[in-house]
Design an enzyme around this catalytic site. Structure first.
Site, mmCIF file in Angstrom:
data_model
loop_
_atom_site.group_PDB
_atom_site.id
_atom_site.type_symbol
_atom_site.label_atom_id
_atom_site.label_comp_id
_atom_site.label_asym_id
_atom_site.label_seq_id
_atom_site.Cartn_x
_atom_site.Cartn_y
_atom_site.Cartn_z
ATOM 1 C CG ASP A 172 -2.148 0.706 1.126
ATOM 2 O OD1 ASP A 172 -2.240 1.426 0.111
ATOM 3 O OD2 ASP A 172 -2.983 0.714 1.916
ATOM 4 C CD GLU A 175 -0.103 6.392 -3.071
ATOM 5 O OE1 GLU A 175 -0.974 5.467 -3.593
ATOM 6 O OE2 GLU A 175 0.353 6.295 -1.923
ATOM 7 C CG ASP A 178 -8.248 3.606 0.033
ATOM 8 O OD1 ASP A 178 -7.903 2.500 -0.083
ATOM 9 O OD2 ASP A 178 -7.269 4.579 0.555
#
Length: 662
Positions: free
Chosen positions: A321, A324, A383
């Site tokens: 995950d 960024e 998400d």
């Protein structure tokens, strides 16, 4: 494929493609290169995962990797400076820096002056294959990665994990993968929560036997993993690429503090131009944390030496995950890259490092990436909230990712965030996921990650079929959802054979109609249908309580997978869809491989095993056709058929039966 470097001396180019001509004009403005492309086109596809529209014509696209919690719209975790048009023209800007694509009547691209432009021409299949070849082949996930996945953030103890085995058995649901997010100390992200370990300052690898689990909610992880494996389940653990700065309300984790100090001392983390460790700015996820520099071989060695014991005790992969995290340009990486160059590329360096560490027979599941992201084994759409509009956007993202060469992709069924999905949203999302490369349900922490902004269901908000049945007092819903999980296991032979083709031929597993039927004008604008592999056309239902929808069937003959009803293509048909079905059509001249029980029915229970078949069946459609089938068990043969019957050529290890429909 043609590579071009523009300069003051080279400012204009004519490029012939597919009977058309593109004119490319180059100039500079404030030290930025401006490329104007004049060509005939009605649609532009690709650019990574694009949630706002499958066709980007008329859109202003910032090619930039960004974190956006839900409602992504024009933002994306997974970007690419690549597009192709419906008229057979493709273009890739070879740069790691941010680029801007303005898809107007002319296409205007802002890019670094030193960027290289690569031009393509041909069919979508040809263009995408050539684009993928620039970065190397896709990574084939293990066969078990194509079965149903289960996940919920509140599974934070060994007892809760082993309870899932019991529930799968109790409700007779097959699953092949279990994902754990809340397993670690939430500081190092490699030590199980509550496990005691003598803090080490340095790069020494952890030894599993040095852990004391006596006060841990994970009493014996090795035993837990053995139980999962014995039940046919594989385990994936959540990861975040940070040396975490702990909050004031968190107890100090001594090992994390040692890791942070060692990362600074040996310059294992990303640096600023002043030689100081870069910290994620305030207002962003994991603010104040430092991040590992995966362009540094020593960083990779130290980072993974502390995770090797997880593989040694049987962990099957990681969910990578985040990534960024580059928000400044004044940064320095070991390989000489700057923050501007790594804004997009950092997430790909992160997943590439994990892919190399895992090697074969493991799986990596990531949400962020950049050009060449097909070399990351599996991507998921990030998400989303449990809303119908989010389901529509995630489908557009999957189709766009496919047109960027991403073969293996999935999403969280019915969204993982906010209030619980309605039964119908969950139903239709499950049906869609059944025909995607990855089928997974997942849910955020109880109460929600951002409770003040978007609270989720109070108490247990797990998105399991049985919990939905409890929430809505609908016990029959469990039986209904079991059908689609069983069907997923029925489809596994077809899915894996298709996955092998994707890797060998540089093709996506999801294929938009514009990819398969580029010569049909009606197909170019379809953003809510796709082919799964060569054979199955899927038209998901995306409106609440919809009982029918219009389906465009391309030229040819099509057979309803569930009823065998025959339809002529080249037209739009009205498909009636009761709650237990959705429009899926088998393409004439093609077929699918199925694993069925003795009833020979779709949705029959065959368990969650992947090393053998109960009954290997082939469903062949149309008067004539060809189907190649290969797997990891030694089968590699081709079936051909015509009015006289069918024949096999090649090696078959397993017995099988054939059914022909026309």
């Amino acid at each position: 494929m043609k590579r071009i470097t523009f300069s003051k001396e080279k400012t204009f180019l004519d490029f012939s493609f597919c009977g058309h001509r593109a004119q490319l004009q180059w100039g500079t403005e404030n030290d930025v290169g401006i490329l104007i492309v004049s060509l005939p086109y009605d649609a532009a596809y690709g650019m990574g995962e694009k949630y706002n529209s499958f066709n980007q014509k008329g859109h202003y696209v910032a090619n930039c990797v960004e974190e956006q919690f839900c409602h992504q719209e024009d933002k994306t975790y997974c970007s690419a400076s690549f597009f192709l048009t419906n008229t057979g023209f493709g273009l890739y800007v070879e740069t790691n820096c941010k680029t801007i694509f303005d898809f107007g009547e002319k296409i205007v691209i802002s890019m670094p002056i030193d960027a290289v432009v690569v031009l393509f021409d041909g069919t979508p299949e040809t263009i995408i294959s050539e684009y993928m070849s620039l970065f190397g082949p896709a990574k084939l996930p293990p066969k078990w990665a194509f079965g149903p996945w289960i996940s919920a953030n509140h599974w934070d103890t060994q007892e809760k994990v082993e309870e899932q085995i019991s529930k799968l058995n109790r409700y007779h649901f097959p699953a092949t993968m279990l994902v754990l997010e809340a397993w670690s100390d939430e500081a190092t992200f490699y030590i199980f929560n509550g496990a005691k370990y003598t803090p080490v300052h340095g790069s020494e690898a952890l030894d599993y036997f040095d852990f004391d689990f006596s006060d841990s909610p994970w009493s014996n992880p090795r035993s837990m993993i053995e139980n999962l494996h014995n039940s046919g389940l594989h385990l994936v653990l959540w990861q975040i690429p940070v040396y975490k700065k702990q909050g004031l309300d968190e107890p100090i984790n001594a090992q994390n503090e040692n890791d942070r100090a060692f990362a600074v001392e040996d310059r294992l983390c990303v640096q600023t131009d002043r030689g100081l460790p870069y910290e994620i700015p305030k207002g962003h996820w994991f603010s104040g944390s430092m991040i590992p520099d995966f362009t540094n071989s020593e960083t990779r060695r130290v980072w993974f030496s502390k995770r090797q014991y997880l593989l040694d005790i049987g962990v099957d992969g990681f969910k990578t995950d985040g990534g960024e995290f580059i928000y400044r340009t004044d940064l320095h990486f070991k390989d000489g890259s700057t923050g501007a160059q790594m804004k997009n590329r950092y997430s790909q360096s992160y997943t590439t490092a994990y892919t190399e560490f895992l090697g074969e027979n493991h799986v990596l599941f990531s949400r962020a990436g950049y050009t060449g992201q097909h070399t990351t084994p599996i991507l998921w759409a990030g998400d989303q909230q449990s809303e119908n509009n989010e389901l529509k956007s995630v489908l557009r993202a999957g189709l766009s990712a496919a047109m960027t060469g991403v073969p293996f992709w999935g999403f969280d069924i019915a969204g993982f965030s906010g209030p619980m999905p309605t039964l119908d949203l969950y139903r239709r999302a499950t049906q869609l996921a059944c025909f995607c490369p990855v089928m997974q349900w997942h849910s955020e922490p109880d109460g929600g990650q951002f409770r003040e902004l978007m609270p989720s269901a109070s108490g247990n908000n797990e998105r399991s079929p049985w919990n939905l049945a409890v929430v809505y007092k609908s016990p029959d819903f469990i039986d209904e959802m079991r059908f689609w999980h069983n069907l997923r296991m029925n489809l596994l032979p077809y899915l894996f054979s298709t996955a092998l083709d994707c890797v060998q031929q540089n093709r996506p597993m999801i294929r938009p109609l514009a990819y398969v039927f580029p010569d049909e004008q009606a197909a170019s604008g379809i953003e809510d249908e796709f082919l799964l592999g060569e054979s199955l056309l899927v038209a998901p239902l995306l409106e609440e309580n919809a009982q029918c929808r219009s389906v465009y069937l391309p030229n040819g003959v099509w057979y309803n997978l569930f009823t065998n009803e025959k339809k002529l293509g080249g037209q739009t048909v009205n498909a009636i869809c009761p709650t237990h079905s959705l429009p899926v059509y088998l393409r004439a001249g093609h077929g699918i491989a199925l694993n069925l029980d003795d009833s020979q029915k779709l949705g029959s229970s065959v368990g969650n095993g992947v090393d053998s078949y109960h009954n290997l069946n082939f469903l062949l459609a149309g008067e004539t056709g060809t189907l190649r089938f290969h797997d990891d068990l030694g089968n590699d043969f081709t079936l051909t058929w015509n009015a006289s019957g069918w024949k096999k050529s090649g090696r078959s290890i397993c017995p099988f039966t054939v059914r022909m429909i026309d």
